[in-house]
Design a protein around this motif. Structure first.
Motif, PDB file in Angstrom:
ATOM      1  N   THR A   1      65.753  19.835  66.085  1.00  0.00           N
ATOM      2  CA  THR A   1      66.158  19.347  64.769  1.00  0.00           C
ATOM      3  C   THR A   1      65.217  18.212  64.382  1.00  0.00           C
ATOM      4  O   THR A   1      64.875  17.367  65.211  1.00  0.00           O
ATOM      5  CB  THR A   1      67.607  18.820  64.764  1.00  0.00           C
ATOM      6  OG1 THR A   1      67.736  17.742  65.714  1.00  0.00           O
ATOM      7  CG2 THR A   1      68.594  19.924  65.121  1.00  0.00           C
ATOM      8  N   THR A   2      64.795  18.190  63.123  1.00  0.00           N
ATOM      9  CA  THR A   2      63.877  17.153  62.670  1.00  0.00           C
ATOM     10  C   THR A   2      64.449  16.457  61.445  1.00  0.00           C
ATOM     11  O   THR A   2      64.914  17.103  60.510  1.00  0.00           O
ATOM     12  CB  THR A   2      62.479  17.739  62.378  1.00  0.00           C
ATOM     13  OG1 THR A   2      61.613  16.696  61.920  1.00  0.00           O
ATOM     14  CG2 THR A   2      62.530  18.848  61.347  1.00  0.00           C
ATOM     15  N   CYS A   3      64.398  15.125  61.452  1.00  0.00           N
ATOM     16  CA  CYS A   3      65.058  14.370  60.380  1.00  0.00           C
ATOM     17  C   CYS A   3      64.318  13.101  59.984  1.00  0.00           C
ATOM     18  O   CYS A   3      64.852  12.293  59.229  1.00  0.00           O
ATOM     19  CB  CYS A   3      66.489  14.029  60.795  1.00  0.00           C
ATOM     20  SG  CYS A   3      66.587  12.967  62.256  1.00  0.00           S
ATOM     21  N   GLY A   4      63.108  12.890  60.493  1.00  0.00           N
ATOM     22  CA  GLY A   4      62.424  11.644  60.160  1.00  0.00           C
ATOM     23  C   GLY A   4      60.915  11.781  60.192  1.00  0.00           C
ATOM     24  O   GLY A   4      60.370  12.793  60.658  1.00  0.00           O
ATOM     25  N   SER A   5      60.222  10.741  59.729  1.00  0.00           N
ATOM     26  CA  SER A   5      58.758  10.806  59.626  1.00  0.00           C
ATOM     27  C   SER A   5      58.107   9.454  59.856  1.00  0.00           C
ATOM     28  O   SER A   5      57.131   9.110  59.201  1.00  0.00           O
ATOM     29  CB  SER A   5      58.358  11.344  58.249  1.00  0.00           C
ATOM     30  OG  SER A   5      58.893  10.512  57.222  1.00  0.00           O
ATOM     31  N   ALA A   6      58.647   8.674  60.809  1.00  0.00           N
ATOM     32  CA  ALA A   6      58.097   7.340  61.050  1.00  0.00           C
ATOM     33  C   ALA A   6      56.635   7.396  61.482  1.00  0.00           C
ATOM     34  O   ALA A   6      55.847   6.507  61.148  1.00  0.00           O
ATOM     35  CB  ALA A   6      58.935   6.619  62.110  1.00  0.00           C
ATOM     36  N   GLN A   7      56.244   8.442  62.230  1.00  0.00           N
ATOM     37  CA  GLN A   7      54.841   8.575  62.637  1.00  0.00           C
ATOM     38  C   GLN A   7      54.012   9.245  61.556  1.00  0.00           C
ATOM     39  O   GLN A   7      52.811   9.008  61.453  1.00  0.00           O
ATOM     40  CB  GLN A   7      54.742   9.370  63.943  1.00  0.00           C
ATOM     41  CG  GLN A   7      53.323   9.393  64.505  1.00  0.00           C
ATOM     42  CD  GLN A   7      53.209  10.170  65.806  1.00  0.00           C
ATOM     43  OE1 GLN A   7      54.151  10.782  66.276  1.00  0.00           O
ATOM     44  NE2 GLN A   7      52.022  10.140  66.417  1.00  0.00           N
ATOM     45  N   GLY A   8      54.650  10.088  60.736  1.00  0.00           N
ATOM     46  CA  GLY A   8      53.930  10.759  59.665  1.00  0.00           C
ATOM     47  C   GLY A   8      54.672  11.992  59.191  1.00  0.00           C
ATOM     48  O   GLY A   8      55.516  12.542  59.903  1.00  0.00           O
TER      49      GLY A   8
END
Length: 327
Positions: A240-247
């Protein structure tokens, strides 16, 4: 008059400040809220510092989360005195948000606050915790079970990661936490991680496929970390993916998906259907470990949100930050 953080951009110059606003300045909507607590999320910090393209209209009151009491309502479902929660729906982006003592919002965006939770507890959970629950529920809908193997949680010391670790551990999963903050290892073990790995093993470019390890992943970082998480997930596993702090990029290949049948599921908390929100908050009210929640929560004042935003973006804040708008 009420206190609020106001973001302005004029002639190319950005300013964020704590100020007083008149209620007549609020957007016209069918509900006026007295905010008791808000929270400071990664997206809020980007908005407050103008380090990301979060704000779509100017001026803007930031704050994607809010909990409090209905003061005025012409909405058929809510009346004055009702205790409610707001998460997302564009608050703090294209509609004035909740880092303020008052907010004017659409009733369709609100859900009733569970009777067992206070406004402070709800905001200690906030969008981060609600998103973590959506991730956990997505894994279970995909029939990921504790005996399937280890669950990787990236960005583990952040809000989504911390609450995901607690929820998964309470449900019997063996959780491996990924973080770059070595000082937080003891903290992560206390809240439920069985093992902690350095994020450096995941955050740099890797092979299209790696050694299979994870039965599932709760991924909140994006970019190379997401690619490597997928590449090391077991055959038939779920990410599951929910963020983009690295990009926001995905610098990888389709190999994990077509050679191992890995399932990648996007988790959107901002526009999630009301039924999903109600279910997530119902489960949170039942399952939250209150002592663990206190362990991962700090409280700041409304004015403190300005300085804390910079610290949050630099990786200096762990867990959740609640904002007492009256302090």
């Amino acid at each position: 008059m009420f206190n609020a953080i106001l973001l302005e951009q004029k002639n190319g110059e950005f300013r964020s400040r704590l100020t007083k606003l008149d209620e007549s300045e609020l957007p016209e909507c069918d509900i006026t809220l007295r905010i008791e607590y808000s929270s400071l999320n990664y997206k809020d910090a980007l908005a407050v510092t103008n380090k990301g393209p979060v704000v779509r209209k100017w001026p803007m009151v930031p704050g994607i989360d809010g909990a409090g009491v209905v003061e005025k309502s012409v909405h058929p479902e809510f009346s004055a005195g009702d205790r409610v929660i707001l998460n997302g729906w564009g608050a703090g982006e294209n509609h004035w948000g909740c880092l303020a003592q008052r907010a004017s919002v659409r009733g369709d965006w609100l859900i009733p606050m569970p009777a067992s939770l206070s406004s402070r507890t709800v905001m200690a959970v906030g969008t981060a915790g609600y998103t973590a629950m959506l991730c956990v529920q997505a894994l279970e809908r995909q029939r990921v079970r504790p005996d399937d193997g280890e669950i990787l949680v990236t960005g583990a010391a952040g809000g989504v990661g911390s609450i995901a670790i607690s929820l998964l551990a309470r449900r019997g999963y063996r959780v491996v936490a990924s973080t770059g903050r070595t000082a937080e290892i003891d903290y992560l073990m206390r809240i439920g991680a069985a093992e902690v790995v350095d994020r450096g093993a995941l955050s740099s470019p890797g092979s299209p496929l790696g050694k299979e390890r994870w039965a599932a992943v709760v991924e909140s970082v994006g970019s190379h970390t997401l690619v490597n998480a997928c590449a090391t997930t077991k055959y038939g596993g779920v990410v599951t993916t929910c963020g983009s702090a690295q990009g926001i990029d995905y610098p990888g290949t389709v190999a994990p998906f077509i050679l191992r049948g890995v399932r990648l599921i996007g988790i959107d908390s901002v526009m999630a259907p009301r039924a999903d929100r109600l279910n997530a908050w119902h489960c949170l009210a039942q399952e939250l470990d209150r002592s663990c929640l206190e362990e991962i929560t700090q409280e700041i004042s409304l004015s403190g949100a300005l300085a804390t935003s910079e610290i949050l973006l630099s990786g200096g804040v762990r867990g959740r930050t609640v904002v007492n708008v009256d302090a």
